[in-house]
Write a protein that holds these residues in place. Sequence first.
Motif, PDB file in Angstrom:
ATOM      1  N   THR A 128      -2.834  22.462 -14.314  1.00 53.92           N
ATOM      2  CA  THR A 128      -4.133  22.641 -14.622  1.00 53.92           C
ATOM      3  C   THR A 128      -4.307  24.522 -15.064  1.00 53.92           C
ATOM      4  O   THR A 128      -3.573  24.780 -13.934  1.00 53.92           O
ATOM      5  N   GLU A 129      -4.915  24.688 -15.690  1.00 52.87           N
ATOM      6  CA  GLU A 129      -5.372  26.089 -16.468  1.00 52.87           C
ATOM      7  C   GLU A 129      -6.715  26.786 -15.531  1.00 52.87           C
ATOM      8  O   GLU A 129      -7.216  27.659 -15.556  1.00 52.87           O
ATOM      9  N   ALA A 130      -6.966  25.356 -14.640  1.00 52.74           N
ATOM     10  CA  ALA A 130      -8.307  25.812 -14.248  1.00 52.74           C
ATOM     11  C   ALA A 130      -8.292  26.740 -12.954  1.00 52.74           C
ATOM     12  O   ALA A 130      -7.735  27.766 -12.729  1.00 52.74           O
ATOM     13  N   MET A 136       0.515  27.726 -15.156  1.00 56.30           N
ATOM     14  CA  MET A 136      -0.100  26.119 -15.236  1.00 56.30           C
ATOM     15  C   MET A 136       0.359  25.731 -13.277  1.00 56.30           C
ATOM     16  O   MET A 136       1.134  26.087 -12.715  1.00 56.30           O
ATOM     17  N   LYS A 137      -1.384  25.594 -12.699  1.00 60.48           N
ATOM     18  CA  LYS A 137      -0.558  25.194 -10.962  1.00 60.48           C
ATOM     19  C   LYS A 137      -0.655  23.653 -11.084  1.00 60.48           C
ATOM     20  O   LYS A 137      -1.822  22.748 -11.771  1.00 60.48           O
ATOM     21  N   LYS A 138      -0.084  23.066  -9.996  1.00 66.55           N
ATOM     22  CA  LYS A 138       0.263  21.944  -9.330  1.00 66.55           C
ATOM     23  C   LYS A 138      -1.140  21.498  -8.443  1.00 66.55           C
ATOM     24  O   LYS A 138      -0.695  22.356  -7.451  1.00 66.55           O
ATOM     25  N   VAL A 139      -2.308  20.556  -8.384  1.00 66.32           N
ATOM     26  CA  VAL A 139      -3.056  20.011  -7.398  1.00 66.32           C
ATOM     27  C   VAL A 139      -3.322  18.971  -7.497  1.00 66.32           C
ATOM     28  O   VAL A 139      -2.773  17.987  -8.823  1.00 66.32           O
ATOM     29  N   ARG A 140      -3.884  17.748  -6.562  1.00 71.20           N
ATOM     30  CA  ARG A 140      -3.867  16.841  -5.746  1.00 71.20           C
ATOM     31  C   ARG A 140      -5.543  16.918  -6.126  1.00 71.20           C
ATOM     32  O   ARG A 140      -6.120  17.326  -5.675  1.00 71.20           O
ATOM     33  N   VAL A 141      -5.481  15.627  -7.008  1.00 77.46           N
ATOM     34  CA  VAL A 141      -7.140  15.569  -6.824  1.00 77.46           C
ATOM     35  C   VAL A 141      -7.356  13.940  -6.861  1.00 77.46           C
ATOM     36  O   VAL A 141      -6.632  13.261  -6.539  1.00 77.46           O
ATOM     37  N   SER A 142      -8.158  13.529  -5.686  1.00 74.29           N
ATOM     38  CA  SER A 142      -8.879  12.637  -5.086  1.00 74.29           C
ATOM     39  C   SER A 142     -10.226  12.614  -6.161  1.00 74.29           C
ATOM     40  O   SER A 142     -11.138  12.902  -5.212  1.00 74.29           O
ATOM     41  N   TYR A 143     -10.779  10.972  -6.140  1.00 74.35           N
ATOM     42  CA  TYR A 143     -11.444  10.630  -6.956  1.00 74.35           C
ATOM     43  C   TYR A 143     -11.893   9.293  -5.913  1.00 74.35           C
ATOM     44  O   TYR A 143     -11.609   8.662  -5.316  1.00 74.35           O
ATOM     45  N   PHE A 144     -13.883   8.998  -5.758  1.00 76.79           N
ATOM     46  CA  PHE A 144     -14.329   8.286  -4.997  1.00 76.79           C
ATOM     47  C   PHE A 144     -15.340   7.709  -5.865  1.00 76.79           C
ATOM     48  O   PHE A 144     -16.169   8.183  -6.528  1.00 76.79           O
TER      49      PHE A 144
END
Lengths: 161, 80
Positions: free
Chosen positions: B25-27, B1-9
């Motif tokens: 995510t595993e993406a 699993m990787k940790k990423v920051r996701v922003s939505y607009f």
Amino acid sequence: MPSPSFPRWPGDDPVEFRLTEHPIEPAALMRGLADTRAGACVTFEGRVRDQNDGRGVRALDYEAHAPLAVREGERILAEAVERFQVIDALCVHRTGSLALGDVAVWIAVTAAHRGAAFEACRFIIDEAKARAPIWKKEHYSDGSTEWVNCATRGPESPGPG
Amino acid sequence: MKKVRVSYFAILREQRGLGSEQVSTEASTAAELYEELRRIHGFTLAPGRVRVAVNDEFGPWSAAVREGDAFAFLPPVAGG
């Protein structure tokens, strides 16, 4: 965000794209564009209109991906300088909640001659609308709202694959 | 699993109910990450109508997902 109306000085970067949550004040911004090499200054003011596609509009919200919008905006201004004989170009775009008649976007271009100033100004607004990561939510007179261009069905942009 | 920051607009921010979050995510690509989040949150926009920014720069959908990356999903724009 900085005030939209602080002056600019000769020798400042020749292009600047700003986002602001404060009202845009064209008269104050114009003072920063004084340049005796410029025989022409063309400005464009985009205002909040009371209807869109036959629906009554009562207010707008603008939202931006700030770092990317400024970078893409400055790329557009730099392209305008490269394509046309532009001395200075400035574009200021609002974010937040706007009322009817408010200035949503303001562009000024100075050039030695009017042809370049008109063409560059038109180029900048067209490209900014198409490319800058800025979104508009319309509030309609019947109480409904909609993010413009975000309906479920619509033209595809280049996507995966 | 990787940790990423996701922003939505814009419409994606409203459909998600928040502006940004940390996601595990595993993406392996930005496209897989969007599809995963779209399934979970019911985003109405097909990926063909969305652009992705990786670490504050427009990126290709094939961009790799690495620990600590920041992804932003950008609906069709409407400035001016």
